[in-house]
Motif scaffolding. Structure first.
Motif, PDB file in Angstrom:
ATOM      1  N   LEU A  39       0.829  -1.211   0.000  1.00 34.21           N
ATOM      2  CA  LEU A  39       0.000   0.000   0.000  1.00 34.21           C
ATOM      3  C   LEU A  39       0.863   1.260   0.000  1.00 34.21           C
ATOM      4  CD1 LEU A  39      -2.792  -1.027   2.536  1.00 34.21           C
ATOM      5  CD2 LEU A  39      -3.061  -0.651   0.078  1.00 34.21           C
ATOM      6  N   VAL A  50      -1.988   6.857   1.726  1.00 32.21           N
ATOM      7  CA  VAL A  50      -2.571   5.511   1.733  1.00 32.21           C
ATOM      8  C   VAL A  50      -4.087   5.582   1.903  1.00 32.21           C
ATOM      9  CG1 VAL A  50      -2.663   3.303   2.964  1.00 32.21           C
ATOM     10  CG2 VAL A  50      -0.447   4.343   2.448  1.00 32.21           C
ATOM     11  N   LEU A  54      -6.791   3.994  -0.819  1.00 33.83           N
ATOM     12  CA  LEU A  54      -7.829   3.022  -0.499  1.00 33.83           C
ATOM     13  C   LEU A  54      -9.209   3.525  -0.898  1.00 33.83           C
ATOM     14  CD1 LEU A  54      -6.550   1.855   3.003  1.00 33.83           C
ATOM     15  CD2 LEU A  54      -6.480   0.568   0.856  1.00 33.83           C
TER      16      LEU A  54
END
Length: 132
Positions: A39, A50, A54
Motif C-alpha cells: 500500500l 494511503v 484506499l
C-alpha cells in the motif's frame, strides 16, 4: 511558500480536498506488514496518501481512480508542450524547404517526432477512455 499555480497544486495534492461539514465517518483497516508495504509503495508511486489510495480504489468506476485521471491529464499537458515544439520544428523545415526547394536533412526526424507524438496522444486518450 511554493510558486505553484493553483491548478498544479490541485493536481498534485496528496490528500483529498476538504469538504463542507467535514467527513463524519471513519473506517479502521488492519493490514499485515507485507500489505502495508505494498500500500505504501503504491501510494508513493501515485504521490497520494494511503487512505486516499484506499478510498479512490474502492470508489473507482471501471477501475479508474481520480489519481489515474490526474496523471493522464498531466501527461496530456506534457504532450501539448511537446507538440508545440514539434510543430515549430515542422514550420522551420517547411520554410527552409520552400526557400531552397531542397528536402531538408531534418525532415525524416521531424516527421518521426510528429508520428511519435501522435501515438503518445492516442495512448493518453485511450487511457482516458476517449475516442481518438
Amino acid at each position: 511558500m511554493s510558486e505553484e499555480t493553483p491548478r498544479r497544486r490541485a493536481l498534485g495534492r496528496r490528500r483529498r480536498a476538504n469538504v463542507e461539514g467535514g467527513r463524519k465517518h471513519s473506517h479502521r483497516v488492519l493490514v499485515t506488514p507485507e500489505e502495508e508495504a505494498v500500500l505504501a509503495q503504491r501510494a508513493e508511486a501515485a504521490r497520494i496518501s494511503v487512505p486516499r489510495l484506499l478510498i479512490e480504489a474502492a470508489l473507482a468506476q471501471h477501475g479508474e481512480t481520480a489519481t489515474d485521471r490526474r496523471e493522464a491529464l498531466e501527461e496530456l499537458f506534457r504532450v501539448r508542450g511537446y507538440l508545440g515544439a514539434v510543430s515549430n520544428n515542422v514550420n522551420q523545415v517547411a520554410k527552409a524547404t520552400n526557400a531552397t526547394r531542397e528536402v531538408q536533412e531534418d525532415l525524416a526526424s521531424t516527421l518521426a517526432a510528429v508520428r511519435a507524438t501522435s501515438a503518445r496522444v492516442h495512448r493518453v486518450l485511450d487511457a482516458l477512455g476517449a475516442d481518438a
